[in-house]
Scaffold this active site. Structure first.
Site, PDB file in Angstrom:
ATOM      1  N   LEU A   1     -25.110 -24.612 -35.073  1.00 45.97           N
ATOM      2  CA  LEU A   1     -23.876 -24.760 -35.838  1.00 45.97           C
ATOM      3  C   LEU A   1     -22.835 -25.476 -34.996  1.00 45.97           C
ATOM      4  O   LEU A   1     -22.438 -24.971 -33.938  1.00 45.97           O
ATOM      5  CB  LEU A   1     -23.350 -23.396 -36.276  1.00 45.97           C
ATOM      6  CG  LEU A   1     -24.286 -22.552 -37.144  1.00 45.97           C
ATOM      7  CD1 LEU A   1     -23.581 -21.282 -37.595  1.00 45.97           C
ATOM      8  CD2 LEU A   1     -24.789 -23.342 -38.339  1.00 45.97           C
TER       9      LEU A   1
ATOM     10  N   ALA B   1     -30.863 -19.372 -36.040  1.00 47.27           N
ATOM     11  CA  ALA B   1     -29.558 -19.860 -35.596  1.00 47.27           C
ATOM     12  C   ALA B   1     -29.609 -20.001 -34.079  1.00 47.27           C
ATOM     13  O   ALA B   1     -29.706 -19.009 -33.362  1.00 47.27           O
ATOM     14  CB  ALA B   1     -28.457 -18.892 -36.014  1.00 47.27           C
ATOM     15  N   MET B   2     -29.548 -21.228 -33.592  1.00 48.51           N
ATOM     16  CA  MET B   2     -29.719 -21.525 -32.168  1.00 48.51           C
ATOM     17  C   MET B   2     -28.362 -21.829 -31.545  1.00 48.51           C
ATOM     18  O   MET B   2     -27.804 -22.911 -31.733  1.00 48.51           O
ATOM     19  CB  MET B   2     -30.654 -22.713 -31.978  1.00 48.51           C
ATOM     20  CG  MET B   2     -31.996 -22.584 -32.689  1.00 48.51           C
ATOM     21  SD  MET B   2     -33.052 -21.331 -31.940  1.00 48.51           S
ATOM     22  CE  MET B   2     -33.483 -22.133 -30.399  1.00 48.51           C
TER      23      MET B   2
ATOM     24  N   CYS C   1     -16.301 -14.420 -37.541  1.00 48.22           N
ATOM     25  CA  CYS C   1     -17.334 -15.453 -37.459  1.00 48.22           C
ATOM     26  C   CYS C   1     -18.652 -14.933 -38.013  1.00 48.22           C
ATOM     27  O   CYS C   1     -19.335 -15.622 -38.777  1.00 48.22           O
ATOM     28  CB  CYS C   1     -17.497 -15.916 -36.013  1.00 48.22           C
ATOM     29  SG  CYS C   1     -18.657 -17.303 -35.815  1.00 48.22           S
TER      30      CYS C   1
ATOM     31  N   ASP D   1     -30.656 -15.817 -25.517  1.00 51.84           N
ATOM     32  CA  ASP D   1     -30.995 -14.806 -26.520  1.00 51.84           C
ATOM     33  C   ASP D   1     -31.526 -15.439 -27.801  1.00 51.84           C
ATOM     34  O   ASP D   1     -32.569 -15.025 -28.329  1.00 51.84           O
ATOM     35  CB  ASP D   1     -29.779 -13.934 -26.831  1.00 51.84           C
ATOM     36  CG  ASP D   1     -29.349 -13.082 -25.651  1.00 51.84           C
ATOM     37  OD1 ASP D   1     -30.234 -12.646 -24.889  1.00 51.84           O
ATOM     38  OD2 ASP D   1     -28.145 -12.868 -25.479  1.00 51.84           O
ATOM     39  N   SER D   2     -30.811 -16.435 -28.325  1.00 49.29           N
ATOM     40  CA  SER D   2     -31.252 -17.057 -29.576  1.00 49.29           C
ATOM     41  C   SER D   2     -32.551 -17.825 -29.376  1.00 49.29           C
ATOM     42  O   SER D   2     -33.390 -17.895 -30.284  1.00 49.29           O
ATOM     43  CB  SER D   2     -30.165 -17.974 -30.138  1.00 49.29           C
ATOM     44  OG  SER D   2     -29.844 -19.026 -29.244  1.00 49.29           O
TER      45      SER D   2
ATOM     46  N   GLY E   1     -28.068 -20.552 -26.226  1.00 50.35           N
ATOM     47  CA  GLY E   1     -28.202 -19.534 -25.190  1.00 50.35           C
ATOM     48  C   GLY E   1     -29.609 -18.978 -25.112  1.00 50.35           C
ATOM     49  O   GLY E   1     -30.471 -19.276 -25.954  1.00 50.35           O
TER      50      GLY E   1
ATOM     51  N   CYS F   1     -14.493 -18.208 -28.169  1.00 49.54           N
ATOM     52  CA  CYS F   1     -15.166 -19.497 -27.998  1.00 49.54           C
ATOM     53  C   CYS F   1     -14.233 -20.680 -28.179  1.00 49.54           C
ATOM     54  O   CYS F   1     -14.426 -21.720 -27.551  1.00 49.54           O
ATOM     55  CB  CYS F   1     -16.358 -19.600 -28.948  1.00 49.54           C
ATOM     56  SG  CYS F   1     -15.938 -19.672 -30.704  1.00 49.54           S
TER      57      CYS F   1
END
Length: 379
Positions: A32, A6-7, A101, A12-13, A10, A199
């Site tokens: 997503l 899951a990108m 989420c 971290d991903s 950022g 967000c």
């Protein structure tokens, strides 16, 4: 393993996906699309899931040499996260949209689709750790870097979901190391600011955003004795612990600030009082779930020692907890805090730990002080 990364766009991903590739997994990146306004651009570190983030995710996948897709989950996100957020505030509760989420989008809808497509796991950039026991059961634990630990917002994950969750940043000692690694790998997001705030409210003005979506009507602000001391534009826009924006015409008898102690949406009333009355020592939660297999005391109803945390970056406090079941068999989590917490509101999430292990979570139905008398009704 076939891994769906899951990108978010950022750092971290991106680094999590890079580590999954380096570990030899067959990795596919997916971003997503959650916004109903795909042209939205990020402002500094506010917001996420924007078109800018989508492009950053694509660039990272290009560097890593893995396929990249964008999946439109905007309708599901609106229904399960945004609409839920509005409904909770309308009911006088204070929800945590990041929990919803993770529960309903990233580790329900996304994982469900990933498994249907033949993937073995979903990889994310969360700072948390999954431990597999000798019997094959899974446990969720805090990350090595407690300052960045995100196990709280993952407390909604079930045992089945943990079987298919991969958190490559679990043992990383600091965010600085993640950024340095991204730099070494040539990832353009190495110095990208972290996102914060809600967000879907990128300007951070939650109250203003809610006022456009919840029908508000003027009501009374009362003190702990039930006496009317002011008015408000709508009770649903307030939250327990709030100090600013009350606009009371007269000070408290002792001259000290007043804080919101309680929201009564049915009466459209806001109750205010001194700061000391914000302290609570008993939490009761509904919609209980267990992160891994429940400990034996859950089934027996016995009280057990734990740590309780009610905010993503809040300090955990010593507590004793037990589970009660109603006539329909639904579980209710009762948490007695050894040291009181301040400003806890219905709708928030309590996550309980033993050591570094996440035991489970519940949505708060009530938070009260066992020593404080009930607040007087408005008159």
């Amino acid at each position: 393993m076939r891994v769906l990364a899951a990108m978010s766009g950022g750092v971290d991903s991106a680094v999590a996906a890079a580590r999954a590739v380096e570990a030899g997994h067959d990795v596919v990146g997916v971003h997503l699309a959650l916004s109903r306004m795909p042209g939205t651009l990020r402002t500094g570190s506010r917001g996420c899931c924007t078109i800018e983030d989508s492009r950053d995710a694509w660039r990272a996948c290009d560097i890593l040499g893995i396929p990249y897709y964008v999946w439109d989950f905007s309708e599901r996100f609106k229904e399960d996260v945004v609409d839920d957020f509005i409904a909770e505030y309308a009911a006088g509760r204070t929800p945590n949209p990041c929990m919803r989420c993770n529960e309903r989008i990233k580790f329900a809808a996304l994982l469900e689709k990933a498994l249907a497509l033949g993937f073995d796991a979903v990889c994310t950039g969360h700072y948390a750790k999954v431990i597999e026991n000798a019997d094959g059961s899974r446990e969720l634990h805090r990350a090595a870097d407690w300052a960045k630990d995100q196990s709280y917002v993952l407390g909604v994950l079930t045992h089945e979901q943990l079987k298919h969750s991969m958190f490559p940043l679990a043992e990383t000692p600091s965010k600085a190391e993640v950024r340095a690694e991204a730099e070494r790998r040539g990832l353009s997001v190495a110095n990208k600011p972290d996102s914060h705030d809600i967000c879907f409210i990128p300007d951070g003005d939650t109250r203003g955003w809610l006022e456009e979506r919840i029908e508000l009507s003027e009501g009374n602000i009362v003190d702990v004795d039930g006496e009317t001391i002011g008015t408000h534009p709508g009770a649903n826009a307030f939250t327990v612990g709030q100090r600013k924006g009350l606009k009371l015409g007269r000070p408290a008898p002792d001259g000290k600030p007043r804080f919101v102690l309680e929201i009564r949406p049915k009466e459209n009333t806001v109750v205010v009082g001194p700061e000391r009355m914000l302290a609570v020592d008993q939490l009761r939660g509904i919609k209980v779930s267990w992160a891994g297999l429940p400990i034996p005391a859950v089934d027996t109803g016995e009280e057990f020692d734990c740590m309780a945390q009610v905010r993503a970056h809040g300090d955990p406090v010593d507590a004793r907890a037990h589970v009660e079941r109603d006539e329909d068999g639904r579980e209710h989590l009762v948490v007695r805090l050894i040291e009181p917490m301040r400003g806890v509101a219905p709708g928030q999430t309590v996550v309980i730990y033993q050591g570094t292990r996440v035991l489970g979570q519940a949505t708060l139905d009530s938070a009260r002080s066992l020593e404080r008398p009930d607040l007087a009704p408005a008159r």
